[in-house]
Write a protein that holds these residues in place. Structure first.
Motif, short mmCIF file in Angstrom:
data_model
loop_
_atom_site.label_atom_id
_atom_site.label_comp_id
_atom_site.label_asym_id
_atom_site.label_seq_id
_atom_site.Cartn_x
_atom_site.Cartn_y
_atom_site.Cartn_z
N GLU A 1 46.37 46.62 38.79
CA GLU A 1 45.30 45.63 38.97
C GLU A 1 44.05 46.36 39.46
N GLU A 2 43.04 46.44 38.62
CA GLU A 2 41.79 47.12 38.96
C GLU A 2 40.70 46.08 39.22
N ARG A 3 39.80 46.39 40.16
CA ARG A 3 38.73 45.46 40.49
C ARG A 3 37.62 45.45 39.44
N GLY A 4 37.19 46.59 38.99
CA GLY A 4 36.07 46.66 38.08
C GLY A 4 34.74 46.57 38.84
N GLU A 5 33.65 46.79 38.12
CA GLU A 5 32.33 46.81 38.75
C GLU A 5 31.81 45.40 39.03
N GLU A 6 31.24 45.22 40.22
CA GLU A 6 30.60 43.96 40.63
C GLU A 6 31.59 42.80 40.70
N ALA A 7 32.83 43.08 41.00
CA ALA A 7 33.85 42.03 41.03
C ALA A 7 33.54 40.98 42.10
N ASP A 8 33.11 41.40 43.28
CA ASP A 8 32.85 40.45 44.36
C ASP A 8 31.71 39.49 44.00
N ALA A 9 30.63 40.04 43.49
CA ALA A 9 29.49 39.20 43.11
C ALA A 9 29.86 38.25 41.98
N LEU A 10 30.63 38.73 41.02
CA LEU A 10 31.06 37.89 39.91
C LEU A 10 31.96 36.76 40.39
N ALA A 11 32.83 37.05 41.36
CA ALA A 11 33.73 36.02 41.87
C ALA A 11 32.95 34.86 42.47
N GLU A 12 31.86 35.15 43.18
CA GLU A 12 31.04 34.08 43.78
C GLU A 12 30.40 33.22 42.70
N VAL A 13 29.87 33.86 41.67
CA VAL A 13 29.21 33.12 40.59
C VAL A 13 30.23 32.28 39.82
N VAL A 14 31.40 32.86 39.55
CA VAL A 14 32.44 32.14 38.81
C VAL A 14 32.94 30.95 39.61
N LEU A 15 33.10 31.09 40.93
CA LEU A 15 33.54 29.98 41.75
C LEU A 15 32.57 28.80 41.67
N SER B 1 39.73 16.61 45.90
CA SER B 1 40.10 17.05 47.24
C SER B 1 40.16 18.58 47.33
N VAL B 2 40.59 19.22 46.23
CA VAL B 2 40.71 20.67 46.27
C VAL B 2 39.35 21.35 46.41
N LEU B 3 38.30 20.68 45.95
CA LEU B 3 36.97 21.26 46.03
C LEU B 3 36.36 21.11 47.41
N SER B 4 36.85 20.18 48.23
CA SER B 4 36.29 19.97 49.55
C SER B 4 36.80 21.00 50.54
N GLY B 5 37.88 21.68 50.20
CA GLY B 5 38.42 22.71 51.07
C GLY B 5 37.82 24.06 50.74
N GLU B 6 38.34 25.08 51.40
CA GLU B 6 37.83 26.43 51.20
C GLU B 6 38.58 27.09 50.06
N LEU B 7 37.86 27.42 49.02
CA LEU B 7 38.46 28.09 47.87
C LEU B 7 38.53 29.59 48.13
N PRO B 8 39.50 30.27 47.55
CA PRO B 8 39.61 31.72 47.75
C PRO B 8 38.42 32.43 47.15
N ASN B 9 38.02 33.55 47.75
CA ASN B 9 36.90 34.31 47.20
C ASN B 9 37.29 35.73 46.82
N GLU B 10 38.58 36.07 46.95
CA GLU B 10 39.05 37.40 46.53
C GLU B 10 39.01 37.46 45.01
N PRO B 11 38.36 38.47 44.42
CA PRO B 11 38.13 38.48 42.98
C PRO B 11 39.39 38.30 42.13
N GLY B 12 40.48 38.98 42.50
CA GLY B 12 41.69 38.84 41.71
C GLY B 12 42.25 37.44 41.74
N VAL B 13 42.27 36.83 42.92
CA VAL B 13 42.78 35.46 43.06
C VAL B 13 41.91 34.49 42.28
#
Length: 245
Positions: free
Chosen positions: A140-154, A171-183
């Motif tokens: 499992e590789e992160r790749g470039e800009e994975a963290d920034a992409l995860a925020e935009v995708v969320l 209800s699922v949207l009112s809670g805290e969604l994961p921000n780890e790129p792989g998840v």
């Protein structure tokens, strides 16, 4: 490189790491697989590999006509898949860990498993009562800009879910969604309403960033389509429909 031999369970859908997989097991080849898994000590993982079917049928065709009360499926581990399983199945799948394997009085099984690790199928063995395969665990590789992409995708994913639910807050949207790129990458891939080839392409992405980029494009396209459609029921983010074997 880790290569292991595991029971192989072909499905008409794609399993992702982290996705819960309920199974209703009734064909003899898969019942035999579950009986074998039950021999595993309770403190050890009951693992099998899941691959999406490229060419074939999740349920074996009946001996005469379609499956029904008066017919029985053709027998054998390769029934419905042709002579070459490497051509019938996609080469990249996912290991499933069965937390629950419950045998019913009629000999069928109720199974609840969770996807854990991506694998590539190296070979398939059909000599036993069920299919087994040599599989290689994929890094499992992160790749470039994975963290920034995860925020935009969320953010795009939340808009997609709101459109899918008819603009109602889930209800699922009112809670805290994961921000780890792989998840994030696997959550979105598992949840989006896509066909099997599209989901398979996401599973096979070389790294988290590549998967997230593809998902962002798909989310924007699907959200635009949903704007022109009537309200749709909300989808379940953790469980897909029960798969029949």
């Amino acid at each position: 490189m880790t290569i292991v031999r595991l029971p192989l369970f072909p499905l008409s859908s794609v399993l992702f790491p982290g996705l819960v997989l309920p199974l209703n097991v009734f064909e003899e080849r898969y019942r035999a697989m579950m009986r074998e898994l039950l021999k595993t000590p309770e403190d050890a993982p009951r693992r099998f590999a899941v691959v999406a079917i490229r060419d074939g049928h999740e349920v074996a065709p009946a001996a005469q006509g379609m499956p029904g009360s008066a017919t029985q499926p053709r027998r054998g581990p390769l029934a419905g898949f042709g002579a070459d399983p490497l051509k019938a199945f996609h080469s990249v799948g996912c290991i499933a860990d069965a937390a629950t394997v419950r045998e019913r009085p009629d000999g069928t099984f109720e199974v609840l498993a969770t996807g854990t690790t991506r694998v590539r199928v190296r070979s398939v063995d059909a000599s036993g009562p069920f299919l087994t395969a040599e599989v290689e665990e994929l890094p499992e590789e992160r790749g470039e800009e994975a963290d920034a992409l995860a925020e935009v995708v969320l953010r795009a994913f939340q808009q997609y879910q709101k459109r899918l639910a008819g603009a109602r807050e889930l209800s699922v949207l009112s809670g805290e969604l994961p921000n780890e790129p792989g998840v994030v990458s696997y959550l979105v891939a598992a949840t989006m309403m896509l066909d099997t080839p599209s989901k398979q392409r996401l599973l096979q992405a070389p790294d988290f960033a590549s998967r997230l980029r593809d998902e962002l494009r798909l989310l924007r396209v699907e959200t635009a389509i949903l704007r022109s459609l009537p309200s749709l029921p909300a989808s379940d983010l953790t469980r897909g429909p029960t798969s029949l074997n």
